[in-house]
Design an enzyme around this catalytic site. Structure first.
Site, short mmCIF file in Angstrom:
data_model
loop_
_atom_site.label_atom_id
_atom_site.label_comp_id
_atom_site.label_asym_id
_atom_site.label_seq_id
_atom_site.Cartn_x
_atom_site.Cartn_y
_atom_site.Cartn_z
CG PHE A 149 -1.63 0.85 1.22
CD1 PHE A 149 -3.25 0.73 0.24
CD2 PHE A 149 -1.66 2.21 1.33
CE1 PHE A 149 -3.83 2.34 0.16
CE2 PHE A 149 -1.91 3.41 1.90
CZ PHE A 149 -3.43 3.80 0.90
CG ASP A 236 5.72 3.66 1.70
OD1 ASP A 236 6.18 5.24 2.98
OD2 ASP A 236 4.36 3.79 0.91
CE LYS A 276 -0.79 6.95 6.61
NZ LYS A 276 -0.87 6.64 5.63
C1 LIG Z 1 -1.32 6.23 4.20
C2 LIG Z 1 0.43 5.42 3.61
C3 LIG Z 1 0.17 6.26 1.98
C4 LIG Z 1 -0.26 7.28 1.68
O1 LIG Z 1 -0.68 8.56 2.64
P1 LIG Z 1 -1.34 9.88 1.36
O2 LIG Z 1 -1.40 10.54 2.75
O3 LIG Z 1 -3.05 9.32 2.65
O4 LIG Z 1 -1.46 9.73 0.50
C5 LIG Z 1 1.57 5.71 1.78
N1 LIG Z 1 2.55 4.43 2.06
C6 LIG Z 1 1.71 4.38 2.74
C7 LIG Z 1 2.69 2.98 3.68
C8 LIG Z 1 1.04 4.27 3.86
O5 LIG Z 1 1.14 4.23 4.76
#
Ligand SMILES: *Cc1c(COP(=O)(O)O)cnc(C)c1O
Length: 427
Positions: A149, A236, A276
């Site tokens: 994700f 990520d 986040k």
């Molecule tokens: C939440 C998330 C995203 C996307 O972030 P948004 O601010 O919702 O666009 C990307 N990678 C990971 C691992 C995430 O948990």
């Protein structure tokens, strides 16, 4: 099953109906309408108090409405909010120095959301591949993992294997090779198969997929293989970063993060993606970090965002990162994560509804004893909510348990009691 739902107040029903009528139906939300938050707690519009065990998908690691972060935002909002990058502002350079020192990289590229930061990392990786590694134009491939994700943009869903996220959104972006997660051999085979591999994009723990923790040493081996094949190792850490997994970063290796992060070199990513909790959940702030030999491929006009690096974001992110250190939230996350998992494992011995407990720090999940497509995990979350704890199923039968990192040991014990009581109602 209907009778186990607590009755909603008419005020809640009205507000939910408004969202249903006037908003796009792109989320399936738990029926609770929140109006206030403080620390680990949120309150609904009828004054009922809940423990927040989702933390806005780990954006609120520092706790709801942290006064230091909110103050930084208010102060900056009353002074200067947005200049665009057409001009310099007095906050951005200060923030860039702070965050690059904090995470030990040469440079940062500021964006707003997690998905934008992932897009930025992909563009950066491709440009590096053509201009530094020397891959022929348009031939670069980036390796990604199954069940990843990384967000919701068209390019990012191009390499998702969540059919709900993809169906009827094609055509998709080319240039990605998918391999199983936590499979070093698969990674090595692809790296060996072609000289056009530009990067490997990976979540250090797969959050949305259900908090999959890879085997010990996976990330270090992956990084070593990437290095050997002159391929960028891209982490990520939008969800795992910023103290969530008991370290400042999940790619900190075994460092203890007592005073910020000296990334252990065996696992330090070439490109680090954050979002986040970079703002403590008060503002959309994301970032891509890399060293000069990578980041310097980006020249004026080649990438950007009107809001990226705005003065509010800069001031808020400094405050949010200071709170992580001041309150030793990485240590708290590591310590209380163990207590939470031990408690959950004890509950699992008494209640067969939990088949598995997994996670790291305060990023955890329980697997509910039912089919992936059953409604049971949702019903369990409805029960949690009735007893004052908010969590949401992720991928069918898994429930993520990820409270704000400011939670205390006695609060964790209180929450374990709530969880057990709710699960016992299904016996
Ligand atoms: C939440 C998330 C995203 C996307 O972030 P948004 O601010 O919702 O666009 C990307 N990678 C990971 C691992 C995430 O948990």
């Amino acid at each position: 099953m209907e009778q186990i739902h607590q009755r909603l107040s008419s005020k809640s029903e009205e507000l939910i109906a408004k969202e249903n009528q006037y908003g796009a139906h792109n989320y399936h939300s738990l029926p609770v309408v929140l109006e206030r938050g403080e620390g680990v707690y949120v309150w609904d519009i009828d004054g009922k108090k809940y423990f927040d065990f989702l933390s806005a998908y780990s954006a609120v690691n520092q706790g709801h409405c942290h006064p230091k972060i909110v103050d930084a935002m208010i102060k900056q909002a009353q002074t200067l909010t947005l200049t665009s990058r057409a001009f310099f502002n007095d906050q951005l350079g200060k923030y860039e120095e702070y965050i690059t020192n904090y995470f030990n990289f040469d440079k940062v590229l500021p964006m707003n959301t997690g998905a934008e930061a992932v897009e930025t990392a992909l563009k950066l990786c491709r440009k590096w591949a053509y201009e530094v590694k020397g891959i022929p134009e348009n031939q670069a491939q980036i390796i990604v993992c199954e069940n990843n994700f990384h967000g919701r943009t068209t390019t990012i869903i191009s390499f998702s294997n969540d059919e709900t996220a993809r169906k009827s959104f094609g055509p998709f972006t080319d240039g990605f090779i998918k391999i199983p997660y936590d499979d070093i051999e698969a990674l090595e085979n692809v790296l060996k198969s072609s000289t056009n591999i530009a990067g490997f994009l990976v979540e250090p723990i797969q959050g949305e997929a259900g908090v999959y923790v890879p085997s010990e040493g996976y990330l270090a081996k992956a990084k070593a293989l990437c290095k050997q094949h002159n391929t960028l190792f891209i982490a990520d850490e939008v969800q795992t970063g910023i103290a969530r997994t008991g370290r400042l970063l999940a790619t900190c290796g075994n460092c203890t993060c007592k005073n910020g992060c000296e990334n252990t070199p065996e696992i330090k990513p070439d490109i680090l993606i954050l979002g986040k909790a970079l703002s403590g959940g008060v503002y959309p702030v994301s970032a891509v970090l890399a060293n000069n030999e990578i980041m310097n491929v980006i020249k004026p006009g080649q990438h950007g965002s009107t809001f990226g690096g705005n003065p509010i974001a800069a001031a808020v992110a400094i405050a949010a990162l200071e709170v992580i250190k001041d309150e030793k939230l990485a240590d708290n996350s590591a310590y209380l994560g163990n207590i939470l998992r031990n408690g959950l494992n004890e509950i699992a011995q008494r209640n067969s509804l939990i088949t598995l407990v997994r996670g790291k720090g305060l990023l955890n999940a329980i697997v509910i004893n039912c089919e992936e497509n059953s409604n049971l995990a949702w019903e369990v979350c409805m029960k949690f909510s009735e007893y004052g704890l908010l969590a949401k199923p992720t991928h069918g039968n898994k429930i993520r348990l990820a409270p704000p990192l400011v939670i205390t040991e006695s609060q964790i014990n209180e929450c374990l009691a709530i969880i057990e009581k709710a699960l016992n109602d299904f016996k």
